[in-house]
Design an enzyme around this catalytic site. Sequence first.
Site, PDB file in Angstrom:
ATOM      1  N   GLU A 298       0.859  -1.297  -0.010  1.00 51.63           N
ATOM      2  CA  GLU A 298      -0.081   0.019  -0.061  1.00 51.63           C
ATOM      3  C   GLU A 298       0.792   1.265   0.011  1.00 51.63           C
ATOM      4  O   GLU A 298       0.505   2.228  -0.618  1.00 51.63           O
ATOM      5  CB  GLU A 298      -1.061  -0.090   1.156  1.00 51.63           C
ATOM      6  CG  GLU A 298      -1.783   1.083   1.394  1.00 51.63           C
ATOM      7  CD  GLU A 298      -2.767   1.024   2.659  1.00 51.63           C
ATOM      8  OE1 GLU A 298      -2.907   2.068   3.172  1.00 51.63           O
ATOM      9  OE2 GLU A 298      -3.135  -0.119   2.738  1.00 51.63           O
ATOM     10  N   ASP A 299       1.948   1.230   0.867  1.00 56.20           N
ATOM     11  CA  ASP A 299       2.609   2.518   0.995  1.00 56.20           C
ATOM     12  C   ASP A 299       4.035   2.442   0.649  1.00 56.20           C
ATOM     13  O   ASP A 299       4.748   3.736   0.415  1.00 56.20           O
ATOM     14  CB  ASP A 299       3.055   2.813   2.533  1.00 56.20           C
ATOM     15  CG  ASP A 299       1.580   2.988   3.119  1.00 56.20           C
ATOM     16  OD1 ASP A 299       0.746   3.545   2.414  1.00 56.20           O
ATOM     17  OD2 ASP A 299       1.363   2.752   4.285  1.00 56.20           O
TER      18      ASP A 299
END
Length: 734
Positions: A121-122
Amino acid sequence: MSAEATNPGNPGAAGRKRGRRRLELRGLRRIGRAALLGPAPRDGLPHALEHVAKVHRGHHPDADLDTLAKAYLLAESSHRGQLRKSGEPYITHPLAVTLILAELGAETTTLTASLLHDTVEDTEVTLDQVRDLFGAEVCYLVDGVTKLEKVDYGAAAEPETFRKMLVATGNDVRVMSIKLADRLHNMRTLGVMRPEKQARIAKVTRDVLIPLAERLGVQALKAELEDLVFAILHPEEYATTRSLVMEYAARPDPLAAIAQRVRTVLDEAGIDAEVLVRPRHFVSVHRVRLARRELTGADLGRLLVLVTEDADCYAVLGELHTCFTPVISEFKDFIAAPKFNLYQSLHTAVAGPSGEIAETLIRTHQMHRVAEAGVIALGNPYAPTDGADAPEGERADPTRPGWLSRLLEWQRTTPDPDTFWTSLRDDLAQDREITVFCADAASDGTGGPSGAAGGTIGLPAGASCVDAAYERHGEAAHCCIGARVNGRLATLATVLHDGDSLQLLMAPDSAAGPSPEWLDHARTPAARLAIARWLAGSPEPGARPASPGEAPAETPLTGRPTADHHRSGAGSVTPGSVLAVADLPGAAVRLAGCCTPVPPDAVTGFAVRGGTVTVHRALCPVVARMAATGRQPVGVRWRGAGQGGHGCRVTLLAEAFSRPHLLADLTEAIASQGAAVVSAAVEPPHEQRVRHTYTLHLPNASGLPSLMRAMRQVPGVFDVLRAGRARQAAAMRP
């Protein structure tokens, strides 16, 4: 998750949350310091991972830590340079989440995925890389907790993310375990956020994640999440409760004295048991204070008795009830009948020497682990077992409860994100589940089997027969016309209770659908959504469909089956049925169940969707309503010049004084006239009067007058009415 990540150029507020913020789990500060020093290994294990590894080995002595070390190195290098809004290195977050799960006894695969849960996600790490390095199982868990991009989904990103996680949880409950631990750590560090964002996150936690923690049995996470939400959303009540707890903490604890006496009693009885005083968390204390108005020292905790074997639990119970004064109303056996979230324990309450009431929980050590950690304590439910051959692509999940299966079923038919989000919150608001036992075969309304198998149905507390019908039959429940609960006829509005026996009465040939009133009795989203869909496409908006327990709204007659018949729920046409003819070429014809016309009644018709004509008695109240809305009537007539030589279906209502054996006597009178009971419903007595509603099949319509006379002659019956008049009479009845 990603909302906490910032770049080094904008570290955000560096202050930590004070007052409300709880201490991290043991070793978290040491983890943060180790993370700052980088991943320098010692004996092959990164410094930051040492405490996690020690806790993990405490639950799983033979755990392979190489995979954990490999996952940490990838996570640390991927998140390097990212900071949380508190100013800490971002790697402290996945480490804290992993430690939470390790404390609860999660196995290595779950811990590996928790270390990596924010990488896709990051960071630049992809799911393919995770799969190549750690396998498909870890990849599935990471993907399950990865948020959907707001740029792609806009305002629907949050509900669609939860939908994605729930679907993934349906295949592997460990997905939600990681999500719960992730939210717990974010809630612990929420003080750096703006107040409005704190409130928004706390509300979602309260409405969705806390109920999910309860349903998955993860009480340790649920209790702390409740306290953190309580502090944010209700700061005044939280402060009051906290002050009360601190005030009583300075006084002698009456539970400690009772616990010591319990130890003595059990020791003299030769029962090996551990007796603990278990403090309540703040929300629990607040609830007790609201329920009892005033608190005592004993209300701030409960006794917990841990033993080795199940039989010892009942031995402890016997000793406590022998040597203390028990509060019988407080006894519950969740060992013989576990809760829907795997919870098992004996609950009782006993009075101490000074009259203090000590609530007591009795369970084995294994039950206690499951009570605290729920599905997490079960380890990997998908680990291969000897001789287990699961079909390819399927997982036999022993931990998937009925509520999750129901949730997954109705979400498939709810594409709209707002409807899904609202329905999810409503579904999770039902915090207790009941089990209903079904008859061996559901009735088709004529006494014969419909082909449905027996078994049990899991439903939320407060569910009605309407909910049970849709849970059991899906869309086919539109044709449900009644039920038997514990052997007695009941309306579909009847609320079910745990352990009830249920037999649903179905009419497969019915053209009816649910009434709007069904929505008042439906508790489950599956039922409400199915009913709403049918009502939105109802073929006759001006007519009143059958209420729960009434006859079907319409009965099909002979004519050509059309696509509209199937779409509106009409059954197949039966040869030899009553024939009616409409002055509308090519139209299919069917009788309206609101008044159940039979030859030689004066009738009129109205065209509905799909070219079908419904036939009503001329005096039916629906006719006046349809005319008032400007609907043009269609001429209809009985085939055969109005002769009553054909079989027909009719709905009659018997008004009577309540007495024993009335139902049996009325049924005997009906049978003596050669009529067959399709369905029957009995309303509760009102001022010594009772109503029986029967939908009957007559072999010859000309026999209707004699049938009504025979029913009126039954002792106690003072009137028998046709369906249309019955409704008018019902409206005037007090």
